[in-house]
Design a protein around this motif. Structure first.
Motif, PDB file in Angstrom:
ATOM      1  N   GLY A 136      -2.975  12.008   4.828  1.00  0.00           N
ATOM      2  CA  GLY A 136      -1.993  10.958   4.580  1.00  0.00           C
ATOM      3  C   GLY A 136      -1.521  10.276   5.852  1.00  0.00           C
ATOM      4  O   GLY A 136      -1.356   9.059   5.893  1.00  0.00           O
ATOM      5  N   PHE A 190      -2.198  -0.801  -4.073  1.00  0.00           N
ATOM      6  CA  PHE A 190      -3.130   0.280  -3.775  1.00  0.00           C
ATOM      7  C   PHE A 190      -2.349   1.562  -3.545  1.00  0.00           C
ATOM      8  O   PHE A 190      -1.285   1.547  -2.933  1.00  0.00           O
ATOM      9  CB  PHE A 190      -3.950  -0.028  -2.513  1.00  0.00           C
ATOM     10  CG  PHE A 190      -4.765  -1.264  -2.624  1.00  0.00           C
ATOM     11  CD1 PHE A 190      -5.990  -1.245  -3.286  1.00  0.00           C
ATOM     12  CD2 PHE A 190      -4.314  -2.463  -2.104  1.00  0.00           C
ATOM     13  CE1 PHE A 190      -6.745  -2.402  -3.385  1.00  0.00           C
ATOM     14  CE2 PHE A 190      -5.061  -3.625  -2.219  1.00  0.00           C
ATOM     15  CZ  PHE A 190      -6.278  -3.602  -2.870  1.00  0.00           C
ATOM     16  N   VAL A 200      -4.258   7.915   7.132  1.00  0.00           N
ATOM     17  CA  VAL A 200      -4.307   6.691   6.322  1.00  0.00           C
ATOM     18  C   VAL A 200      -3.121   5.792   6.662  1.00  0.00           C
ATOM     19  O   VAL A 200      -3.276   4.576   6.840  1.00  0.00           O
ATOM     20  CB  VAL A 200      -4.342   7.027   4.816  1.00  0.00           C
ATOM     21  CG1 VAL A 200      -4.182   5.771   3.967  1.00  0.00           C
ATOM     22  CG2 VAL A 200      -5.627   7.746   4.462  1.00  0.00           C
ATOM     23  N   PHE A 203      -2.872   5.548  -2.147  1.00  0.00           N
ATOM     24  CA  PHE A 203      -3.683   6.562  -1.482  1.00  0.00           C
ATOM     25  C   PHE A 203      -2.994   7.907  -1.684  1.00  0.00           C
ATOM     26  O   PHE A 203      -1.868   8.094  -1.256  1.00  0.00           O
ATOM     27  CB  PHE A 203      -3.819   6.273   0.019  1.00  0.00           C
ATOM     28  CG  PHE A 203      -4.574   5.018   0.308  1.00  0.00           C
ATOM     29  CD1 PHE A 203      -5.949   5.049   0.504  1.00  0.00           C
ATOM     30  CD2 PHE A 203      -3.916   3.802   0.393  1.00  0.00           C
ATOM     31  CE1 PHE A 203      -6.642   3.891   0.760  1.00  0.00           C
ATOM     32  CE2 PHE A 203      -4.603   2.637   0.661  1.00  0.00           C
ATOM     33  CZ  PHE A 203      -5.974   2.675   0.845  1.00  0.00           C
ATOM     34  N   HIS A 204      -3.693   8.826  -2.360  1.00  0.00           N
ATOM     35  CA  HIS A 204      -3.106  10.132  -2.657  1.00  0.00           C
ATOM     36  C   HIS A 204      -4.028  11.229  -2.135  1.00  0.00           C
ATOM     37  O   HIS A 204      -5.181  11.247  -2.364  1.00  0.00           O
ATOM     38  CB  HIS A 204      -2.906  10.302  -4.164  1.00  0.00           C
ATOM     39  CG  HIS A 204      -2.473  11.659  -4.566  1.00  0.00           C
ATOM     40  ND1 HIS A 204      -1.218  12.142  -4.265  1.00  0.00           N
ATOM     41  CD2 HIS A 204      -3.113  12.638  -5.215  1.00  0.00           C
ATOM     42  CE1 HIS A 204      -1.113  13.383  -4.722  1.00  0.00           C
ATOM     43  NE2 HIS A 204      -2.243  13.693  -5.302  1.00  0.00           N
ATOM     44  N   LEU A 219      -3.406   1.942   8.100  1.00  0.00           N
ATOM     45  CA  LEU A 219      -2.817   0.797   7.405  1.00  0.00           C
ATOM     46  C   LEU A 219      -1.764   0.116   8.271  1.00  0.00           C
ATOM     47  O   LEU A 219      -1.674  -1.115   8.288  1.00  0.00           O
ATOM     48  CB  LEU A 219      -2.212   1.247   6.075  1.00  0.00           C
ATOM     49  CG  LEU A 219      -3.218   1.730   5.029  1.00  0.00           C
ATOM     50  CD1 LEU A 219      -2.495   2.367   3.847  1.00  0.00           C
ATOM     51  CD2 LEU A 219      -4.120   0.603   4.567  1.00  0.00           C
ATOM     52  N   TYR A 236       0.860  -1.173   0.000  1.00  0.00           N
ATOM     53  CA  TYR A 236       0.000   0.000   0.000  1.00  0.00           C
ATOM     54  C   TYR A 236       0.897   1.223   0.000  1.00  0.00           C
ATOM     55  O   TYR A 236       1.773   1.349   0.858  1.00  0.00           O
ATOM     56  CB  TYR A 236      -0.873   0.027   1.248  1.00  0.00           C
ATOM     57  CG  TYR A 236      -1.904  -1.069   1.297  1.00  0.00           C
ATOM     58  CD1 TYR A 236      -3.240  -0.781   1.069  1.00  0.00           C
ATOM     59  CD2 TYR A 236      -1.543  -2.375   1.573  1.00  0.00           C
ATOM     60  CE1 TYR A 236      -4.201  -1.793   1.120  1.00  0.00           C
ATOM     61  CE2 TYR A 236      -2.491  -3.383   1.623  1.00  0.00           C
ATOM     62  CZ  TYR A 236      -3.812  -3.090   1.394  1.00  0.00           C
ATOM     63  OH  TYR A 236      -4.754  -4.080   1.443  1.00  0.00           O
ATOM     64  N   VAL A 241       1.203   5.355   0.324  1.00  0.00           N
ATOM     65  CA  VAL A 241       0.537   6.576   0.778  1.00  0.00           C
ATOM     66  C   VAL A 241       1.432   7.747   0.403  1.00  0.00           C
ATOM     67  O   VAL A 241       2.583   7.820   0.837  1.00  0.00           O
ATOM     68  CB  VAL A 241       0.298   6.577   2.309  1.00  0.00           C
ATOM     69  CG1 VAL A 241      -0.345   7.881   2.748  1.00  0.00           C
ATOM     70  CG2 VAL A 241      -0.552   5.390   2.725  1.00  0.00           C
TER      71      VAL A 241
END
Length: 73
Positions: free
Chosen positions: A13, A70, A16, A72-73, A20, A3, A5
């Motif tokens: 961020g 994955f 998240v 995440f932005h 995670l 993942y 980020v």
């Protein structure tokens, strides 16, 4: 599964990344300032893979996203 980020020292961020990390996910963070990252997220910094750079740098983004399932932005 990895993942990624981006902006892991920002408000969203970091939230998240914490989530995670708590879930035990393989985590990679894309950050500009590693000292700030270690200071703000010491628990995450101990286990996350870090890529340091600017999100506008195409080569660094390619490095950061390599193998990530994955993002995440």
């Amino acid at each position: 599964m990895t993942y990624l980020v981006t902006g892991a020292t920002g408000a969203l961020g970091s939230a998240v990344a914490h989530r995670l990390h708590r879930e035990g996910k393989a985590l990679r963070v894309f950050i500009r300032n590693p000292d700030r990252f270690r200071r703000l997220l010491p628990d995450v910094a101990g286990s996350a893979e870090s890529v340091v750079g600017d999100i506008l740098d195409k080569a660094k983004m390619k490095e950061a996203t390599a193998g990530a399932k994955f993002i995440f932005h």
